[in-house]
Scaffold this motif. Sequence first.
Motif, PDB file in Angstrom:
ATOM      1  N   SER A 217     -51.930 -22.314  52.786  1.00  0.00           N
ATOM      2  CA  SER A 217     -52.588 -21.597  51.692  1.00  0.00           C
ATOM      3  C   SER A 217     -52.004 -21.946  50.319  1.00  0.00           C
ATOM      4  N   LEU A 218     -50.932 -22.730  50.270  1.00  0.00           N
ATOM      5  CA  LEU A 218     -50.279 -23.035  48.986  1.00  0.00           C
ATOM      6  C   LEU A 218     -51.233 -23.648  47.957  1.00  0.00           C
ATOM      7  N   PRO A 219     -52.206 -24.508  48.337  1.00  0.00           N
ATOM      8  CA  PRO A 219     -53.115 -25.051  47.315  1.00  0.00           C
ATOM      9  C   PRO A 219     -53.913 -23.993  46.553  1.00  0.00           C
ATOM     10  N   PHE A 220     -53.950 -22.769  47.071  1.00  0.00           N
ATOM     11  CA  PHE A 220     -54.719 -21.713  46.423  1.00  0.00           C
ATOM     12  C   PHE A 220     -53.832 -20.751  45.630  1.00  0.00           C
ATOM     13  N   THR A 221     -52.549 -21.081  45.532  1.00  0.00           N
ATOM     14  CA  THR A 221     -51.613 -20.344  44.697  1.00  0.00           C
ATOM     15  C   THR A 221     -51.974 -20.607  43.234  1.00  0.00           C
ATOM     16  N   LEU A 222     -51.752 -19.624  42.398  1.00  0.00           N
ATOM     17  CA  LEU A 222     -52.107 -19.764  40.984  1.00  0.00           C
ATOM     18  C   LEU A 222     -50.972 -20.365  40.175  1.00  0.00           C
TER      19      LEU A 222
ATOM     20  N   HIS B 161     -50.644 -21.131  35.927  1.00  0.00           N
ATOM     21  CA  HIS B 161     -51.323 -20.905  34.641  1.00  0.00           C
ATOM     22  C   HIS B 161     -52.664 -20.189  34.848  1.00  0.00           C
ATOM     23  N   GLY B 162     -52.730 -19.301  35.863  1.00  0.00           N
ATOM     24  CA  GLY B 162     -53.931 -18.514  36.108  1.00  0.00           C
ATOM     25  C   GLY B 162     -55.019 -19.215  36.901  1.00  0.00           C
ATOM     26  N   GLU B 163     -54.768 -20.419  37.367  1.00  0.00           N
ATOM     27  CA  GLU B 163     -55.771 -21.171  38.126  1.00  0.00           C
ATOM     28  C   GLU B 163     -55.173 -21.662  39.447  1.00  0.00           C
ATOM     29  N   ALA B 164     -56.019 -21.840  40.453  1.00  0.00           N
ATOM     30  CA  ALA B 164     -55.552 -22.354  41.740  1.00  0.00           C
ATOM     31  C   ALA B 164     -55.068 -23.792  41.578  1.00  0.00           C
ATOM     32  N   LEU B 165     -54.016 -24.145  42.325  1.00  0.00           N
ATOM     33  CA  LEU B 165     -53.493 -25.505  42.274  1.00  0.00           C
ATOM     34  C   LEU B 165     -54.598 -26.525  42.534  1.00  0.00           C
ATOM     35  N   VAL B 166     -55.430 -26.253  43.533  1.00  0.00           N
ATOM     36  CA  VAL B 166     -56.492 -27.190  43.906  1.00  0.00           C
ATOM     37  C   VAL B 166     -57.480 -27.390  42.743  1.00  0.00           C
ATOM     38  N   ALA B 167     -57.749 -26.345  41.980  1.00  0.00           N
ATOM     39  CA  ALA B 167     -58.655 -26.463  40.827  1.00  0.00           C
ATOM     40  C   ALA B 167     -58.025 -27.327  39.735  1.00  0.00           C
ATOM     41  N   CYS B 168     -56.738 -27.123  39.480  1.00  0.00           N
ATOM     42  CA  CYS B 168     -56.045 -27.930  38.464  1.00  0.00           C
ATOM     43  C   CYS B 168     -56.062 -29.407  38.840  1.00  0.00           C
ATOM     44  N   ALA B 169     -55.836 -29.693  40.115  1.00  0.00           N
ATOM     45  CA  ALA B 169     -55.860 -31.089  40.575  1.00  0.00           C
ATOM     46  C   ALA B 169     -57.262 -31.677  40.410  1.00  0.00           C
ATOM     47  N   ALA B 170     -58.291 -30.907  40.714  1.00  0.00           N
ATOM     48  CA  ALA B 170     -59.673 -31.392  40.569  1.00  0.00           C
ATOM     49  C   ALA B 170     -60.002 -31.680  39.107  1.00  0.00           C
TER      50      ALA B 170
ATOM     51  N   LEU C  13     -57.088 -40.498  45.875  1.00  0.00           N
ATOM     52  CA  LEU C  13     -56.696 -39.344  46.678  1.00  0.00           C
ATOM     53  C   LEU C  13     -55.664 -38.578  45.876  1.00  0.00           C
ATOM     54  N   HIS C  14     -55.991 -37.339  45.558  1.00  0.00           N
ATOM     55  CA  HIS C  14     -55.097 -36.526  44.725  1.00  0.00           C
ATOM     56  C   HIS C  14     -54.635 -35.329  45.549  1.00  0.00           C
ATOM     57  N   ASP C  15     -53.337 -35.152  45.669  1.00  0.00           N
ATOM     58  CA  ASP C  15     -52.759 -34.079  46.461  1.00  0.00           C
ATOM     59  C   ASP C  15     -52.852 -32.768  45.694  1.00  0.00           C
ATOM     60  N   ALA C  16     -53.432 -31.753  46.335  1.00  0.00           N
ATOM     61  CA  ALA C  16     -53.537 -30.435  45.699  1.00  0.00           C
ATOM     62  C   ALA C  16     -52.173 -29.866  45.364  1.00  0.00           C
ATOM     63  N   LEU C  17     -51.113 -30.368  46.021  1.00  0.00           N
ATOM     64  CA  LEU C  17     -49.767 -29.866  45.758  1.00  0.00           C
ATOM     65  C   LEU C  17     -49.073 -30.610  44.621  1.00  0.00           C
ATOM     66  N   CYS C  18     -49.814 -31.463  43.930  1.00  0.00           N
ATOM     67  CA  CYS C  18     -49.338 -32.110  42.693  1.00  0.00           C
ATOM     68  C   CYS C  18     -50.338 -31.765  41.590  1.00  0.00           C
ATOM     69  N   PRO C  19     -50.547 -30.476  41.330  1.00  0.00           N
ATOM     70  CA  PRO C  19     -51.663 -30.033  40.501  1.00  0.00           C
ATOM     71  C   PRO C  19     -51.583 -30.387  39.029  1.00  0.00           C
ATOM     72  N   MET C  20     -50.392 -30.607  38.515  1.00  0.00           N
ATOM     73  CA  MET C  20     -50.252 -30.821  37.077  1.00  0.00           C
ATOM     74  C   MET C  20     -50.073 -32.292  36.716  1.00  0.00           C
ATOM     75  N   THR C  21     -50.372 -33.183  37.662  1.00  0.00           N
ATOM     76  CA  THR C  21     -50.326 -34.616  37.368  1.00  0.00           C
ATOM     77  C   THR C  21     -51.300 -34.893  36.228  1.00  0.00           C
ATOM     78  N   PRO C  22     -50.835 -35.482  35.144  1.00  0.00           N
ATOM     79  CA  PRO C  22     -51.721 -35.698  33.995  1.00  0.00           C
ATOM     80  C   PRO C  22     -52.854 -36.684  34.307  1.00  0.00           C
ATOM     81  N   ALA C  23     -54.014 -36.402  33.753  1.00  0.00           N
ATOM     82  CA  ALA C  23     -55.169 -37.283  33.934  1.00  0.00           C
ATOM     83  C   ALA C  23     -54.867 -38.697  33.426  1.00  0.00           C
ATOM     84  N   THR C  24     -54.058 -38.794  32.376  1.00  0.00           N
ATOM     85  CA  THR C  24     -53.721 -40.126  31.853  1.00  0.00           C
ATOM     86  C   THR C  24     -52.937 -40.937  32.878  1.00  0.00           C
ATOM     87  N   PHE C  25     -52.080 -40.274  33.662  1.00  0.00           N
ATOM     88  CA  PHE C  25     -51.341 -40.980  34.702  1.00  0.00           C
ATOM     89  C   PHE C  25     -52.269 -41.368  35.851  1.00  0.00           C
TER      90      PHE C  25
END
Length: 189
Positions: free
Chosen positions: A25-30, A32-41, A70-82
């Motif tokens: 369930s960790l990908p659904f942890t918040l 900055h107020g958003e789920a990790l999976v949403a930030c990765a998307a 392939l983007h890991d939901a557990l690396c949610p804050m990886t910058p789009a530029t990277f």
Amino acid sequence: MLPDPYDVQLAAPVHGTVVEAERGSLPFTLIHGEALVACAAWALGEAGVRAVDVGRPWRWVVEEGGPLVLHDALCPMTPATFVRACIDRTVADDVVVVAVRPVTDTVKQVAAGLVGETVDRDGLYVVTSPIVLPEAVVAALSGLPSHDFAVLAAALRERFPVVTLEAPAEGRRVSSPDDVRLLEALTTP
């Protein structure tokens, strides 16, 4: 007007997916107020990647052509530029790109159940996100060998040319709610 850094003409669109399978369930942890999976998307979208549902048959991905991110939901804050830099490297050199972070923990050797010498961390890395597959690799696979990025990277290295790119600190992988809180502190403006 500044040029759009993602205005690169590619032979085929870049598709991608956020991998959250086998992560509990960790990908659904918040964060900055958003789920990790949403930030990765969102990072994939900002990098110019067309989202692909994980449930799509592999043959569809092959037929669409182009690289696959392939983007890991557990690396949610990886910058789009990277993420985009990884895509650009894959396209330019026709290689699998695996994002990594340096190992910072102390690593010890163990022999016969006894803790031994400290291992030199220089050259030790942990797989993070993304992993970008060039079109030819996507076509050569019948599906993903694993959803575990470390296992996947090792399996890909056995068959294809693989390069690593060091992810920025905010691209670290989280493994617990405490890690999420630390990453949130690291990425608070």
